[in-house]
Design an enzyme around this catalytic site. Structure first.
Site, PDB file in Angstrom:
ATOM      1  N   GLU A 188       0.843  -1.198   0.000  1.00 17.47           N
ATOM      2  CA  GLU A 188       0.000   0.000   0.000  1.00 17.47           C
ATOM      3  C   GLU A 188       0.880   1.251   0.000  1.00 17.47           C
ATOM      4  O   GLU A 188       0.800   2.099   0.911  1.00 17.47           O
ATOM      5  CB  GLU A 188      -0.995  -0.012   1.172  1.00 17.47           C
ATOM      6  CG  GLU A 188      -1.958  -1.182   1.057  1.00 17.47           C
ATOM      7  CD  GLU A 188      -3.166  -1.151   1.981  1.00 17.47           C
ATOM      8  OE1 GLU A 188      -3.214  -0.323   2.907  1.00 17.47           O
ATOM      9  OE2 GLU A 188      -4.071  -1.983   1.763  1.00 17.47           O
ATOM     10  N   GLU A 213      -4.888  -8.535  -0.948  1.00 20.73           N
ATOM     11  CA  GLU A 213      -5.721  -8.303   0.241  1.00 20.73           C
ATOM     12  C   GLU A 213      -7.158  -8.114  -0.231  1.00 20.73           C
ATOM     13  O   GLU A 213      -7.439  -7.203  -1.016  1.00 20.73           O
ATOM     14  CB  GLU A 213      -5.251  -7.061   1.017  1.00 20.73           C
ATOM     15  CG  GLU A 213      -3.916  -7.268   1.700  1.00 20.73           C
ATOM     16  CD  GLU A 213      -3.499  -6.124   2.614  1.00 20.73           C
ATOM     17  OE1 GLU A 213      -4.389  -5.451   3.174  1.00 20.73           O
ATOM     18  OE2 GLU A 213      -2.275  -5.921   2.768  1.00 20.73           O
TER      19      GLU A 213
HETATM   20  O1  AHR Z   1      -5.275  -6.333   6.574  1.00 20.93           O
HETATM   21  C1  AHR Z   1      -5.197  -5.235   7.428  1.00 20.93           C
HETATM   22  C2  AHR Z   1      -4.533  -4.036   6.785  1.00 20.93           C
HETATM   23  O2  AHR Z   1      -5.320  -3.568   5.734  1.00 20.93           O
HETATM   24  C3  AHR Z   1      -3.202  -4.278   6.145  1.00 20.93           C
HETATM   25  O3  AHR Z   1      -2.145  -4.229   7.038  1.00 20.93           O
HETATM   26  C4  AHR Z   1      -3.086  -3.168   5.149  1.00 20.93           C
HETATM   27  O4  AHR Z   1      -2.297  -3.496   4.036  1.00 20.93           O
HETATM   28  C5  AHR Z   1      -4.529  -2.884   4.778  1.00 20.93           C
HETATM   29  O5  AHR Z   1      -4.822  -1.544   4.787  1.00 20.93           O
END
Ligand code: AHR
Length: 553
Positions: A215, A350
């Site tokens: 991110e 994710e």
């Molecule tokens: O999964 C939780 C968080 O969500 C992670 O650390 C991050 O990459 C995302 O914003």
């Protein structure tokens, strides 16, 4: 393409299949149709689409994965044994670690060497609301007992490949080179190889998957896409390879941030088109964490609740989740403007539904939440959408494996339970490595009320694949309609069925979930049905996930 009219004409043929007993009395004629067109392959479904993610966050690593070798909880070299057994059972292909946002604050050197000599550090998430409220709790710090050797050992025991996320925000590129050296340099060749060997791993780990930052638009450094591209290229230049075919993942967009993808790739291409060949994947993150109804302009949208929901929140969550397919398609199109030979694919590392705090089993399980049937249907729809885009998605990692967001498992001490999402991954494992084929679904819309107005949402969603030996056709279908079963005609174009095994995951209660006390409240029901020829009728229950495995003649 087979038209709907032609499909309906041919549907008058052989009828096989049975209904779940409780829906047997429903309409004799089909209201829904699924066509599976075997001679229109989409691509091989990368097993890695069924990947996982663990982060040093709340109860994920410590308590969830790592219990320690001295624990009374059954473990294999410190890792919870039931977790390893269950990951093997679902053929977990790949696990991403150590973050998430944590990755860009992590010094991998803290997690090597003798365990009792490793430094204790402040965890990235120390100031998040859930920990700040709790005072000086262990989850705010990291003892570094779970480091590179422990992670790779966990992956090996579970039969999965490791996917490491390197720190690009707060460590120099040389540290990344050294982490690759630690993992992959031959036995006896470097000081790092010797440290690795002293911890019992003389042979190189041969880690292939590496993400460079996480991110980067947010916790990974708040870069602009162009600035991140410069950093990314600096990190990937001249990494030692040790004969391993490194697969490098660039931090990509958040949801539909098209500008991120375009500006990042513009910069990469400016620096030399050949650089594109070095990129295995562009990561994409999408959480269904905010529902978009009833929001005052500029107002703060709260996260939805994991357990308190009605039809409105059920469908709106599905709507939010379904966006991931348009994100995959949209970013893929932009990638094609630059990567005309298609070296690069998407890595959705994710994804999941993300609820408000309150349903976690332990107060320090940051972002822990209870997983219901809603999350199973959500996950099935998401995995189906990845299958349908098999040529675009190289990997996906649900966030996160245990005790956090869309978990397959919830654990606390010696208590452990498999969630409905686990069962979806178990059911969908049959798609891994198969060839996705074009599948058209046509069903009435599900209806519900949204701000006083009638709203609708497609009831059925699904995907199909043929196994490598071409003997089995797997069709997975989610019925999102909370009330209506769907009498479905399934037409197999290009082959005939000679039998069918069915697995169904559902419950009379859309809030159903598995708890430590009642671990099997939601679990798949298996049956064999008669199915012959190219048309099979089957009733798909409301709020359900179904897998049909057709033996092909
Ligand atoms: O999964 C939780 C968080 O969500 C992670 O650390 C991050 O990459 C995302 O914003």
């Amino acid at each position: 393409m087979v038209g709907r009219r032609q499909f309906l004409r041919s549907a008058a043929g052989t009828i096989g299949g049975v209904c779940l007993a409780r829906y047997a009395a429903l309409a004799a004629t089909a209201d829904s149709h699924i066509e599976i067109i075997l001679d229109e392959p989409i691509g091989m479904i990368s097993p890695n689409i069924y990947g996982h993610f663990i982060e040093h966050l709340g109860g994920v690593i410590y308590d969830g994965v790592w219990v320690g070798e001295e624990s009374k909880v059954a473990n294999i070299r410190g890792v919870r044994k039931s977790l390893i057994d269950d990951l093997k059972a679902i053929q977990a292909p790949v696990i991403r670690w150590p973050g998430g946002c944590f990755a860009d604050s992590y010094d991998w050197k803290d997690g090597i060497g003798p365990r009792d000599a490793r430094p204790r550090r402040t965890n990235f998430w120390v100031d998040t609301g859930q920990l700040r409220d709790k005072g000086n709790v262990p989850q705010s710090y990291d003892p570094n007992h779970f480091g590179t050797n422990e992670f790779v050992g966990f992956c090996r025991a579970a039969g999965a490949e490791p996917y490491l996320a390197a720190n690009l925000r707060s460590l120099p590129a040389l540290d990344f080179d050294h982490w690759v050296e630690y993992c992959n340099s031959p036995a006896g060749s470097t000081t790092y190889a010797d440290i690795r060997a002293a911890a019992g791993a003389a042979d190189p780990f041969e880690v292939r998957y590496w993400g460079l930052g996480n991110e980067a638009w947010g916790c990974g450094g708040q870069f602009t896409p162009a600035d991140y591209a410069v950093e990314f290229l600096r990190f990937l230049a001249w990494i030692p390879r040790y004969g391993v075919d490194l697969q490098l993942v660039a931090s990509g967009p958040n949801g539909g941030d098209w500008d991120w993808t375009r500006s990042f790739l513009e910069k990469v291409v400016q620096k030399g088109h050949a650089r594109l060949n070095d990129i295995y994947g562009l990561s994409l993150h999408h959480y269904a964490s905010r529902l978009s109804y009833g929001v005052a302009p500029g107002g703060r949208v709260p996260k939805p609740d994991a357990l308190q929901f009605g039809d409105l929140e059920w469908y709106e969550l599905m709507r939010e989740g379904a966006k991931v397919e348009s994100f995959v398609k949209g970013h893929w199109e932009i990638m094609g403007e630059f990567d005309t030979e298609r070296h690069m694919r998407l890595v959705v590392d994710e994804w999941g539904p993300w609820y408000a705090q309150g349903s976690e089993v332990s107060p320090t399980d940051v972002f822990g939440q209870m997983i219901t049937l809603r999350d199973a249907v959500f996950s099935a729809r998401t995995l189906d959408s990845f299958n349908r885009n098999a040529e675009k998605v190289a990997m996906a990692n649900t966030a996160q494996m245990i005790n956090c967001i869309n978990s397959l498992f919830i654990a606390h001490g010696d208590q452990y339970v498999r969630t409905p999402v686990y069962h979806v991954f178990a059911m969908y494992a049959a798609h891994q490595g198969g060839t996705a084929v074009r599948t058209e679904l046509d069903s009435p819309m599900a209806h519900y009320m949204r701000e006083g107005q009638d709203a609708d949402f497609p009831a059925l969603d699904g995907s199909a694949s043929i196994s490598e030996d071409k003997k089995t056709l797997t069709l997975t279908v989610a019925n999102t309609d909370t009330k209506q079963p769907r009498e479905t005609e399934i037409a197999i174009r290009g082959a005939e069925a000679k039998g069918c095994q069915v697995a169904t995951l559902t419950s009379a209660d859309i809030h159903a979930h598995n708890t430590f006390e009642n671990p099997d409240a939601v679990k798949p029901e298996m049956r064999t049905i008669e199915a012959s020829g190219s048309i099979v009728n089957y009733t798909i229950p409301p709020a359900s996930v179904t897998r049909l495995d057709f033996a092909l003649s």
